[in-house]
Scaffold this motif. Structure first.
Motif, PDB file in Angstrom:
ATOM      1  N   PRO A 103       6.936  -4.803   3.804  1.00  0.00           N
ATOM      2  CA  PRO A 103       6.578  -6.152   3.349  1.00  0.00           C
ATOM      3  C   PRO A 103       7.758  -6.813   2.663  1.00  0.00           C
ATOM      4  N   PRO A 104       7.812  -8.134   2.680  1.00  0.00           N
ATOM      5  CA  PRO A 104       8.921  -8.811   2.008  1.00  0.00           C
ATOM      6  C   PRO A 104       8.845  -8.597   0.504  1.00  0.00           C
ATOM      7  N   PRO A 105       9.979  -8.358  -0.145  1.00  0.00           N
ATOM      8  CA  PRO A 105       9.945  -8.157  -1.596  1.00  0.00           C
ATOM      9  C   PRO A 105       9.612  -9.457  -2.308  1.00  0.00           C
ATOM     10  N   PRO A 106       8.862  -9.370  -3.399  1.00  0.00           N
ATOM     11  CA  PRO A 106       8.581 -10.595  -4.144  1.00  0.00           C
ATOM     12  C   PRO A 106       9.857 -11.157  -4.748  1.00  0.00           C
ATOM     13  N   GLY A 107       9.998 -12.445  -4.725  1.00  0.00           N
ATOM     14  CA  GLY A 107      11.182 -13.088  -5.271  1.00  0.00           C
ATOM     15  C   GLY A 107      10.777 -14.251  -6.154  1.00  0.00           C
ATOM     16  N   PRO A 108      11.758 -14.960  -6.706  1.00  0.00           N
ATOM     17  CA  PRO A 108      11.421 -16.107  -7.558  1.00  0.00           C
ATOM     18  C   PRO A 108      10.759 -17.209  -6.752  1.00  0.00           C
ATOM     19  N   ASP A 109       9.853 -17.922  -7.377  1.00  0.00           N
ATOM     20  CA  ASP A 109       9.128 -19.002  -6.725  1.00  0.00           C
ATOM     21  C   ASP A 109       9.934 -20.284  -6.870  1.00  0.00           C
TER      22      ASP A 109
ATOM     23  N   GLY B  91      -1.463 -13.681  10.501  1.00  0.00           N
ATOM     24  CA  GLY B  91      -2.631 -12.948  10.928  1.00  0.00           C
ATOM     25  C   GLY B  91      -2.428 -12.324  12.295  1.00  0.00           C
ATOM     26  N   THR B  92      -3.424 -11.556  12.731  1.00  0.00           N
ATOM     27  CA  THR B  92      -3.439 -10.952  14.066  1.00  0.00           C
ATOM     28  C   THR B  92      -4.630 -11.519  14.818  1.00  0.00           C
ATOM     29  N   TYR B  93      -4.363 -12.133  15.985  1.00  0.00           N
ATOM     30  CA  TYR B  93      -5.391 -12.808  16.768  1.00  0.00           C
ATOM     31  C   TYR B  93      -5.585 -12.040  18.079  1.00  0.00           C
ATOM     32  N   TYR B  94      -6.776 -11.500  18.279  1.00  0.00           N
ATOM     33  CA  TYR B  94      -7.097 -10.710  19.467  1.00  0.00           C
ATOM     34  C   TYR B  94      -7.716 -11.631  20.525  1.00  0.00           C
ATOM     35  N   ILE B  95      -7.104 -11.701  21.698  1.00  0.00           N
ATOM     36  CA  ILE B  95      -7.426 -12.712  22.703  1.00  0.00           C
ATOM     37  C   ILE B  95      -8.033 -12.092  23.959  1.00  0.00           C
ATOM     38  N   ASN B  96      -9.123 -12.701  24.451  1.00  0.00           N
ATOM     39  CA  ASN B  96      -9.662 -12.393  25.787  1.00  0.00           C
ATOM     40  C   ASN B  96      -9.001 -13.364  26.764  1.00  0.00           C
ATOM     41  N   SER B  97      -7.950 -12.907  27.459  1.00  0.00           N
ATOM     42  CA  SER B  97      -7.094 -13.834  28.198  1.00  0.00           C
ATOM     43  C   SER B  97      -7.820 -14.545  29.335  1.00  0.00           C
ATOM     44  N   ALA B  98      -8.813 -13.922  29.961  1.00  0.00           N
ATOM     45  CA  ALA B  98      -9.516 -14.568  31.073  1.00  0.00           C
ATOM     46  C   ALA B  98     -10.458 -15.668  30.588  1.00  0.00           C
TER      47      ALA B  98
ATOM     48  N   ARG C 102      -1.473 -12.247  -5.448  1.00  0.00           N
ATOM     49  CA  ARG C 102      -1.503 -10.799  -5.660  1.00  0.00           C
ATOM     50  C   ARG C 102      -0.274 -10.120  -5.049  1.00  0.00           C
ATOM     51  N   ALA C 103       0.480 -10.856  -4.222  1.00  0.00           N
ATOM     52  CA  ALA C 103       1.698 -10.287  -3.641  1.00  0.00           C
ATOM     53  C   ALA C 103       2.685  -9.880  -4.728  1.00  0.00           C
ATOM     54  N   ALA C 104       2.680 -10.602  -5.831  1.00  0.00           N
ATOM     55  CA  ALA C 104       3.606 -10.274  -6.916  1.00  0.00           C
ATOM     56  C   ALA C 104       3.324  -8.902  -7.512  1.00  0.00           C
ATOM     57  N   ASN C 105       2.093  -8.401  -7.329  1.00  0.00           N
ATOM     58  CA  ASN C 105       1.722  -7.087  -7.870  1.00  0.00           C
ATOM     59  C   ASN C 105       1.590  -6.024  -6.786  1.00  0.00           C
ATOM     60  N   GLY C 106       2.076  -6.312  -5.573  1.00  0.00           N
ATOM     61  CA  GLY C 106       2.122  -5.283  -4.538  1.00  0.00           C
ATOM     62  C   GLY C 106       1.026  -5.332  -3.501  1.00  0.00           C
ATOM     63  N   THR C 107       0.134  -6.325  -3.560  1.00  0.00           N
ATOM     64  CA  THR C 107      -0.877  -6.484  -2.510  1.00  0.00           C
ATOM     65  C   THR C 107      -0.389  -7.561  -1.561  1.00  0.00           C
ATOM     66  N   VAL C 108       0.013  -7.150  -0.362  1.00  0.00           N
ATOM     67  CA  VAL C 108       0.684  -8.066   0.553  1.00  0.00           C
ATOM     68  C   VAL C 108      -0.110  -8.220   1.845  1.00  0.00           C
ATOM     69  N   VAL C 109       0.047  -9.374   2.477  1.00  0.00           N
ATOM     70  CA  VAL C 109      -0.594  -9.651   3.762  1.00  0.00           C
ATOM     71  C   VAL C 109       0.409  -9.335   4.868  1.00  0.00           C
ATOM     72  N   ARG C 110       0.001  -8.456   5.810  1.00  0.00           N
ATOM     73  CA  ARG C 110       0.855  -8.104   6.944  1.00  0.00           C
ATOM     74  C   ARG C 110       0.010  -8.060   8.211  1.00  0.00           C
ATOM     75  N   THR C 111       0.623  -8.307   9.330  1.00  0.00           N
ATOM     76  CA  THR C 111      -0.097  -8.185  10.593  1.00  0.00           C
ATOM     77  C   THR C 111      -0.365  -6.714  10.883  1.00  0.00           C
ATOM     78  N   VAL C 112      -1.292  -6.477  11.795  1.00  0.00           N
ATOM     79  CA  VAL C 112      -1.584  -5.101  12.204  1.00  0.00           C
ATOM     80  C   VAL C 112      -0.327  -4.437  12.741  1.00  0.00           C
ATOM     81  N   GLY C 113       0.409  -5.148  13.583  1.00  0.00           N
ATOM     82  CA  GLY C 113       1.621  -4.584  14.160  1.00  0.00           C
ATOM     83  C   GLY C 113       2.647  -4.213  13.127  1.00  0.00           C
ATOM     84  N   GLU C 114       2.790  -5.019  12.081  1.00  0.00           N
ATOM     85  CA  GLU C 114       3.758  -4.717  11.029  1.00  0.00           C
ATOM     86  C   GLU C 114       3.396  -3.438  10.290  1.00  0.00           C
ATOM     87  N   VAL C 115       2.113  -3.236  10.025  1.00  0.00           N
ATOM     88  CA  VAL C 115       1.694  -2.032   9.305  1.00  0.00           C
ATOM     89  C   VAL C 115       1.873  -0.796  10.187  1.00  0.00           C
TER      90      VAL C 115
END
Length: 473
Positions: free
Chosen positions: A273-279, A68-75, A254-267
């Motif tokens: 995204p990592p290719p689906p492979g054998p489980d 995930g992407t975590y947005y931080i208020n550093s102060a 759903r990653a096996a069908n092309g719906t993948v979780v990525r961070t904001v920075g990655e997109v």
């Protein structure tokens, strides 16, 4: 609160429908040429404010191979128990999650001077980089307040993206808007999202945001979360953990069908995204007791034990088996198929294992369920009931206390004995036997008084006993 994002979404939708050139909507910020149609769907799980309950999402994401992407208020980090500590944020980053900026003090950049806006945004990023996080390229606008000036501030600070809220179809909200942010985004400094998750958000609504994108050409769904808790830890912006967990369980395969979780920075940077492979990864099963972690002693009987399996490999969960007699459920003839929470009435070791649809079997795991539903015994042996003591004297007070628990080996043990006078005035707390102390009788006491000893065991069960003491000159 989220109107700016919705307005921009409506304008973009109108421009598309009417065939208006991109310059016709330039009033909301510079627009790049539209991206080509996406062939898949990316989902980003974003968390605002560094709120303390978000720390519990680390194992939930990690066990499912998500980030995930975590947005931080550093102060504000560690400034109260509302916020995560730096140690917790480092744990989250160490799990491969992205750390982004959110201003020092959760400041609306559209309502302050340019100097203050730059300080809030740029110093926040510098603080995060100083903590060793890198590259700190993603930003979320506090209160979803964004305009052209705020966008420029974020560029000046060195960010690669700025996330707003709204502008994507969300049920009956923002009708006519796009069903997803584009990849690459039209304006990376004003990322569009569905409506944020709140206490009334349902699992089907979260699923709908994703399936809407999938059935309308794909794209990028940036989901916005604040508190993940059942006690309104962030007010109405709190999402129930059960809903969040169920959504992750639904999203993972759903990653096996092309719906993948990525961070904001990655997109934004185009990291594929990592290719689906054998489980080849077995599921991971965890136990809960009465809806909470099975940690420490419990003082209710029976305790309802629930088992929950996650499958990071992606093939999906198939079945869970368990035993309560100490045997290995993967081979034992006494193994039971788990279908619903089951009662445990005494201290028991539950062993369990899950299997996924690829045939991977989890090595048997154990959870000891400690139950002590009985209060300890306590008796005051000195002074005896009805005795007389004098003012200004020092009186030895002694109590005995034992804890037998409920069932063999189920005694949590006496934690403390608290002595008080007349049910209100504390005299002493003794945490180990012998339970005794010297009572200095005050000079202004006289007449009949009640001396109470209250014993509490480690499980939290309590019991009390009393004697009456007469105080004379």
């Amino acid at each position: 609160m989220f109107g700016t994002g919705l307005v921009r979404g409506w304008l973009l939708a109108a421009a598309t429908l009417l065939g208006v050139a991109s310059t016709a909507v330039a009033i909301v910020g510079p627009l790049a040429p539209p991206a080509e149609a996406a062939t898949g769907t990316s989902v980003s799980l974003t968390f605002d404010d560094g709120q303390a309950s978000q720390y519990a999402t680390l194992p939930l994401l990690s066990s499912r191979g998500m980030k995930g992407t975590y947005y931080i208020n550093s102060a504000l980090v560690g400034s109260s128990d509302y916020y995560m500590t730096w140690a917790q944020i480092h744990d989250i980053a160490g799990g491969g999650n992205e750390i982004g900026g959110h201003t020092l003090h959760h400041t609306d950049l559209t309502s302050v001077s340019s100097t203050t806006a730059h300080t809030e945004a740029c110093d926040d990023r510098s603080n995060l980089i100083g903590q060793g996080f890198t590259p700190v390229a993603s930003f979320a606008y506090p209160y979803a307040a964004v305009d052209g000036t705020a966008e420029q501030v974020i560029r000046d600070c060195g960010y690669s993206s700025g996330r707003g809220v709204g502008g994507v179809v969300s049920g009956n909200v923002c009708n006519g808007c796009p069903y997803a942010e584009s990849i690459p985004p039209v304006d990376p400094y004003w990322l569009q999202t569905p409506e944020p998750a709140v206490s009334s958000t349902t699992l089907s609504q979260l699923q709908g945001y994703v399936t809407n994108a999938e059935t309308h050409g794909g794209g990028w769904i940036v989901l916005v979360f604040h508190g993940i808790c059942s006690n309104s830890c962030t007010g109405s912006n709190s999402l129930n953990p059960a809903t969040f967990t169920s959504f992750l369980d639904w999203l993972q395969p759903r990653a096996a069908n092309g719906t993948v979780v990525r961070t904001v920075g990655e997109v934004v940077t185009g990291t594929p995204p990592p290719p689906p492979g054998p489980d080849t990864t077995p599921p991971v099963t965890t136990a809960s007791c009465d809806g909470a972690a099975c940690t420490g002693w419990l003082r209710t009987s029976p305790v309802q034990v629930a088992l929950s399996a996650t499958d990071a490999g992606g093939s999906g969960f198939a079945a869970t088996v368990y035993t309560v007699d100490g045997t290995d459920p993967t081979v034992s003839s006494s193994a039971l198929a788990y279908t619903a929470p089951f009662p445990v009435t005494r201290t028991t070791t539950v062993r369990f294992s899950s299997r996924d649809n690829a045939g991977n079997v989890e090595q048997a795991r154990s959870q000891q369920v400690l139950i002590d539903a009985a209060a300890p015994t306590v008796a005051i042996t000195a002074p005896v009931d009805g005795s007389t003591v004098r003012r200004n004297s020092t009186v030895p007070v002694t109590a005995t206390s034992t804890d037998t628990g409920t069932g063999s080996g189920a005694a949590s043990g006496v934690a403390q004995v608290v002595f008080s006078l007349d049910g209100a005035t504390p005299l002493a707390t003794v945490t180990s036997a012998p339970y005794q102390f010297s009572w200095k009788v005050r000079a202004n006491l006289q007449g009949s008084h009640v001396l109470t000893a209250t014993a509490t065991d480690t499980a939290g069960n309590t019991t009390s006993t009393q004697v009456r003491v007469n105080i004379a000159r």
